[in-house]
Design a protein around this motif. Structure first.
Motif, PDB file in Angstrom:
ATOM      1  N   ASP A  30       0.836  -1.194   0.000  1.00 58.49           N
ATOM      2  CA  ASP A  30       0.000   0.000   0.000  1.00 58.49           C
ATOM      3  C   ASP A  30       0.874   1.249   0.000  1.00 58.49           C
ATOM      4  OD1 ASP A  30      -2.285  -1.541   0.081  1.00 58.49           O
ATOM      5  OD2 ASP A  30      -2.532  -1.401   2.251  1.00 58.49           O
ATOM      6  N   LEU A  31       0.566   2.172  -0.871  1.00 55.19           N
ATOM      7  CA  LEU A  31       1.322   3.418  -0.935  1.00 55.19           C
ATOM      8  C   LEU A  31       1.226   4.190   0.373  1.00 55.19           C
ATOM      9  CD1 LEU A  31       2.800   5.790  -2.385  1.00 55.19           C
ATOM     10  CD2 LEU A  31       0.522   6.561  -3.143  1.00 55.19           C
ATOM     11  N   VAL A  32       2.389   4.628   0.858  1.00 51.38           N
ATOM     12  CA  VAL A  32       2.475   5.571   1.981  1.00 51.38           C
ATOM     13  C   VAL A  32       3.146   6.820   1.423  1.00 51.38           C
ATOM     14  CG1 VAL A  32       3.462   6.058   4.247  1.00 51.38           C
ATOM     15  CG2 VAL A  32       2.578   3.764   3.732  1.00 51.38           C
ATOM     16  N   TYR A  33       2.396   7.889   1.295  1.00 53.33           N
ATOM     17  CA  TYR A  33       2.922   9.081   0.627  1.00 53.33           C
ATOM     18  C   TYR A  33       3.292  10.133   1.673  1.00 53.33           C
ATOM     19  CZ  TYR A  33       3.506  12.923  -2.615  1.00 53.33           C
ATOM     20  OH  TYR A  33       4.027  13.968  -3.323  1.00 53.33           O
ATOM     21  N   PHE A  34       4.608  10.280   1.892  1.00 55.55           N
ATOM     22  CA  PHE A  34       5.132  11.242   2.866  1.00 55.55           C
ATOM     23  C   PHE A  34       6.027  12.277   2.181  1.00 55.55           C
ATOM     24  CE2 PHE A  34       4.887   8.115   6.694  1.00 55.55           C
ATOM     25  CZ  PHE A  34       3.553   8.473   6.908  1.00 55.55           C
ATOM     26  N   ASP A  35       5.692  12.652   0.953  1.00 51.97           N
ATOM     27  CA  ASP A  35       6.469  13.664   0.231  1.00 51.97           C
ATOM     28  C   ASP A  35       5.617  14.904  -0.025  1.00 51.97           C
ATOM     29  OD1 ASP A  35       8.725  14.733  -0.927  1.00 51.97           O
ATOM     30  OD2 ASP A  35       8.394  13.789  -2.871  1.00 51.97           O
ATOM     31  N   ASN A  36       4.802  15.262   0.945  1.00 53.17           N
ATOM     32  CA  ASN A  36       3.832  16.344   0.768  1.00 53.17           C
ATOM     33  C   ASN A  36       4.466  17.726   0.716  1.00 53.17           C
ATOM     34  OD1 ASN A  36       1.133  14.853   0.938  1.00 53.17           O
ATOM     35  ND2 ASN A  36       2.252  14.067   2.710  1.00 53.17           N
ATOM     36  N   ALA A  37       5.643  17.890   1.311  1.00 56.82           N
ATOM     37  CA  ALA A  37       6.310  19.192   1.219  1.00 56.82           C
ATOM     38  C   ALA A  37       6.808  19.454  -0.195  1.00 56.82           C
ATOM     39  CB  ALA A  37       7.468  19.267   2.215  1.00 56.82           C
ATOM     40  N   ALA A  38       6.999  18.388  -0.975  1.00 47.99           N
ATOM     41  CA  ALA A  38       7.381  18.552  -2.378  1.00 47.99           C
ATOM     42  C   ALA A  38       6.156  18.848  -3.219  1.00 47.99           C
ATOM     43  CB  ALA A  38       8.086  17.297  -2.896  1.00 47.99           C
ATOM     44  N   THR A  39       5.111  18.050  -3.055  1.00 40.90           N
ATOM     45  CA  THR A  39       3.826  18.336  -3.682  1.00 40.90           C
ATOM     46  C   THR A  39       2.764  17.489  -2.996  1.00 40.90           C
ATOM     47  OG1 THR A  39       2.691  18.645  -5.810  1.00 40.90           O
ATOM     48  CG2 THR A  39       3.858  16.581  -5.527  1.00 40.90           C
ATOM     49  N   THR A  40       1.603  18.071  -2.774  1.00 42.72           N
ATOM     50  CA  THR A  40       0.490  17.337  -2.197  1.00 42.72           C
ATOM     51  C   THR A  40      -0.290  16.620  -3.290  1.00 42.72           C
ATOM     52  OG1 THR A  40      -0.784  19.385  -2.321  1.00 42.72           O
ATOM     53  CG2 THR A  40       0.158  18.815  -0.172  1.00 42.72           C
ATOM     54  N   GLN A  41      -0.990  15.572  -2.904  1.00 47.51           N
ATOM     55  CA  GLN A  41      -1.876  14.902  -3.837  1.00 47.51           C
ATOM     56  C   GLN A  41      -3.152  15.729  -4.028  1.00 47.51           C
ATOM     57  OE1 GLN A  41      -0.851  12.600  -5.661  1.00 47.51           O
ATOM     58  NE2 GLN A  41       1.025  12.067  -4.547  1.00 47.51           N
ATOM     59  N   LYS A  42      -3.951  15.363  -5.032  1.00 44.73           N
ATOM     60  CA  LYS A  42      -5.096  16.194  -5.422  1.00 44.73           C
ATOM     61  C   LYS A  42      -6.410  15.474  -5.146  1.00 44.73           C
ATOM     62  CE  LYS A  42      -1.436  18.049  -7.117  1.00 44.73           C
ATOM     63  NZ  LYS A  42      -0.580  18.773  -6.177  1.00 44.73           N
ATOM     64  N   PRO A  43      -7.349  16.130  -4.489  1.00 39.08           N
ATOM     65  CA  PRO A  43      -8.656  15.511  -4.277  1.00 39.08           C
ATOM     66  C   PRO A  43      -9.443  15.424  -5.571  1.00 39.08           C
ATOM     67  CG  PRO A  43      -8.695  17.773  -3.503  1.00 39.08           C
ATOM     68  CD  PRO A  43      -7.275  17.478  -3.892  1.00 39.08           C
ATOM     69  N   ILE A 354      18.598   5.308   2.046  1.00 33.58           N
ATOM     70  CA  ILE A 354      17.426   5.131   2.905  1.00 33.58           C
ATOM     71  C   ILE A 354      16.154   5.304   2.089  1.00 33.58           C
ATOM     72  CG2 ILE A 354      16.190   6.013   4.933  1.00 33.58           C
ATOM     73  CD1 ILE A 354      18.958   7.041   5.938  1.00 33.58           C
ATOM     74  N   GLY A 355      16.120   6.347   1.267  1.00 27.83           N
ATOM     75  CA  GLY A 355      14.944   6.609   0.454  1.00 27.83           C
ATOM     76  C   GLY A 355      14.647   5.475  -0.509  1.00 27.83           C
ATOM     77  N   GLN A 356      15.687   4.913  -1.125  1.00 25.07           N
ATOM     78  CA  GLN A 356      15.486   3.807  -2.053  1.00 25.07           C
ATOM     79  C   GLN A 356      14.952   2.575  -1.340  1.00 25.07           C
ATOM     80  OE1 GLN A 356      19.136   3.196  -4.422  1.00 25.07           O
ATOM     81  NE2 GLN A 356      17.937   3.918  -6.151  1.00 25.07           N
ATOM     82  N   MET A 357      15.495   2.295  -0.165  1.00 24.98           N
ATOM     83  CA  MET A 357      15.045   1.106   0.565  1.00 24.98           C
ATOM     84  C   MET A 357      13.617   1.282   1.069  1.00 24.98           C
ATOM     85  SD  MET A 357      18.463  -0.316   2.521  1.00 24.98           S
ATOM     86  CE  MET A 357      19.241   1.244   2.942  1.00 24.98           C
ATOM     87  N   LEU A 358      13.244   2.485   1.451  1.00 23.02           N
ATOM     88  CA  LEU A 358      11.862   2.726   1.860  1.00 23.02           C
ATOM     89  C   LEU A 358      10.919   2.603   0.675  1.00 23.02           C
ATOM     90  CD1 LEU A 358      12.299   5.739   4.320  1.00 23.02           C
ATOM     91  CD2 LEU A 358      11.729   3.373   4.921  1.00 23.02           C
ATOM     92  N   ASP A 359      11.382   3.026  -0.498  1.00 21.93           N
ATOM     93  CA  ASP A 359      10.534   2.939  -1.686  1.00 21.93           C
ATOM     94  C   ASP A 359      10.198   1.491  -2.030  1.00 21.93           C
ATOM     95  OD1 ASP A 359       9.246   4.189  -4.065  1.00 21.93           O
ATOM     96  OD2 ASP A 359      10.785   3.055  -5.137  1.00 21.93           O
ATOM     97  N   THR A 360      11.093   0.577  -1.756  1.00 26.35           N
ATOM     98  CA  THR A 360      10.791  -0.834  -2.013  1.00 26.35           C
ATOM     99  C   THR A 360       9.638  -1.315  -1.144  1.00 26.35           C
ATOM    100  OG1 THR A 360      12.378  -1.690  -0.378  1.00 26.35           O
ATOM    101  CG2 THR A 360      13.191  -1.297  -2.620  1.00 26.35           C
ATOM    102  N   ARG A 361       9.349  -0.570  -0.074  1.00 26.55           N
ATOM    103  CA  ARG A 361       8.229  -0.909   0.811  1.00 26.55           C
ATOM    104  C   ARG A 361       7.018  -0.004   0.554  1.00 26.55           C
ATOM    105  NH1 ARG A 361       9.832  -4.159   4.855  1.00 26.55           N
ATOM    106  NH2 ARG A 361       8.163  -3.473   6.259  1.00 26.55           N
ATOM    107  N   GLY A 362       7.047   0.720  -0.568  1.00 25.46           N
ATOM    108  CA  GLY A 362       5.908   1.558  -0.935  1.00 25.46           C
ATOM    109  C   GLY A 362       5.835   2.876  -0.202  1.00 25.46           C
ATOM    110  N   ILE A 363       6.942   3.271   0.446  1.00 24.09           N
ATOM    111  CA  ILE A 363       6.952   4.497   1.259  1.00 24.09           C
ATOM    112  C   ILE A 363       7.702   5.593   0.512  1.00 24.09           C
ATOM    113  CG2 ILE A 363       7.640   5.535   3.449  1.00 24.09           C
ATOM    114  CD1 ILE A 363       7.561   2.647   4.620  1.00 24.09           C
TER     115      ILE A 363
END
Length: 413
Positions: A30-43, A354-363
């Motif tokens: 399941d996607l965990v999106y914690f990059d909101n300071a770069a850009t937020t998702q859109k409703p 760290i970022g790459q390894m977290l991405d493998t877990r959908g984070i």
């Protein structure tokens, strides 16, 4: 922002249903999106508004007299009125649409800076600034023979206001600082910064990129001279945003670009310029995304910024406690007042790894210097891992991040 008793709890499950992109798997998780300071998702409401424009009334604005042009013009100008209310500007013509904060700062630097800064003058920024609030002022200083002065920051990520007071002199013409740091989350005392600058005779620009989705903004109360906002940091489309400027300053400034819309009359001998706000809006604008920006502001207003901030503050406190408890983690930026950003490093592991390894877990997190290289140099690090939270994030997602970090640390032993 610390919550108070008047705030209402947000149903995060209901909010998440409004964001189609969140309901997917990344690398089987399941996607965990914690990059909101770069850009937020859109409703969905923002996506719908954008689609409705292109499906129903796509037309160029202002000069057309046919039905679609008039409908598009009205929708575009409705967003301007919504932006005026969103930041409590005194006049609707004080809202200038731009491609975002970067263009807003460049507009002020190119127009106001080049018109009113002279050799020997000084411009003040801070060590917390994004590159987009450093480089445009360097352009002005290099061209005009002016000097860039920098407000220092503490090890905790807090601006040194006493040092700032000493930097202010009769030579200070512009002070430009962020409302909240994109790298560390620090909320700066911008009202005090503005007051002190005005006492010295300087004008002030506030970079609101990281504040617009989190903090109440009242430009009349702040008494700032300029304030810049990016749509995509506040649940709106990319490629648009707006500049607020005090009317008398905007009227005194020369145009930023030449072309259609910003003119009143053109001859080969002389051109006269349009009135505000059109004087600064040359060419066909990003109509569809501006129209959809209104829906993003309506989304925020519906949930209530105080309610959103209360939820995000709860996430910030929870994440700060949980992440700092991971062996080998060091938090970077521990100011007492922060928006929902946690930056950290882990001993002997590069942030990129760290970022790459977290991405493998959908984070999804952000790694690197976050376009704040001078700040990273000041702190003596190459960069950080940054987890930034929005209204749709949950404590369960933070638990997933912490589990991922623990696995990263264990894997690297």
């Amino acid at each position: 922002m610390i919550p108070n008793a008047t705030q209402k709890a947000i149903s995060v499950d209901e909010v998440r249903q409004e964001f189609p992109v969140l309901h997917q798997k990344v690398n089987g998780r399941d996607l965990v999106y914690f990059d909101n300071a770069a850009t937020t998702q859109k409703p969905a409401s923002v996506i719908k508004a954008l689609a409705e424009y292109y499906e129903g009334y796509n037309a160029n604005i202002h000069r057309g007299i046919h039905t679609l042009a008039e409908k598009a013009t009205r929708a575009y100008e409705d967003t301007r009125e919504a932006a005026q209310q969103f930041i409590n500007a005194k006049h609707v013509e004080e809202i200038i649409f731009t491609r975002g904060v970067t263009e807003g700062i460049n507009l002020v630097a190119s127009s106001y800076g080049r018109a009113f800064v002279k050799a020997g003058d000084e411009i003040i920024v801070s060590e917390l600034e994004h590159h987009s609030n450093i480089v445009p002022w360097q352009f002005v200083c290099e061209e005009k023979g002016a000097h860039l002065r920098v407000i220092p920051v503490s090890d905790e990520g807090v601006l040194d206001i006493e040092a700032y007071k000493k930097l202010l002199t009769p030579r200070t013409k512009i002070v430009s600082v962020n409302h909240a740091s994109n790298s560390l989350g620090t909320i700066n005392p911008v009202k005090e910064i503005i007051r002190l600058a005005h006492e010295a005779g300087a004008v002030v620009l506030i970079d609101g990129a990281q504040a617009s989705a989190h903090l109440e903004i009242d430009v009349q109360d702040l008494d700032c001279d300029f304030y810049v906002v990016s749509s995509h940091k506040m649940y709106g489309p990319t490629g648009t945003g707006f500049l607020y400027g005090k009317k008398q300053l905007l009227e005194a400034m020369p145009p930023y670009q030449g072309g259609g819309e910003m003119i009143k009359e053109v001859t080969f001998a002389k051109t006269t310029y349009n009135e505000l706000p059109y004087k600064f809006e040359a060419g066909t604008p990003n109509i569809g995304d501006v129209v959809a920006l209104r829906s993003a502001m309506e989304f925020i207003n519906r949930l209530g910024k105080e309610n959103m901030a209360a939820h995000e503050h709860e996430l910030l406190e929870y994440a700060t406690a949980r992440i700092s408890a991971v062996k080998g983690v060091r938090l970077v930026g521990t100011a007492p007042r922060k928006v929902s950003v946690v930056s950290f490093v882990i001993d002997k592991i590069h942030p990129f790894d760290i970022g790459q390894m977290l991405d493998t877990r959908g984070i999804a997190v952000r790694t690197g210097h976050h376009c704040t290289q001078p700040l990273m140099d000041r702190l003596g690090i190459e960069g950080t891992v940054r987890a930034s939270f929005a209204v749709y994030n949950t404590k369960k997602e933070i638990d997933s991040l912490v589990e991922g970090l623990e696995r990263v640390v264990g894997f690297m032993k």
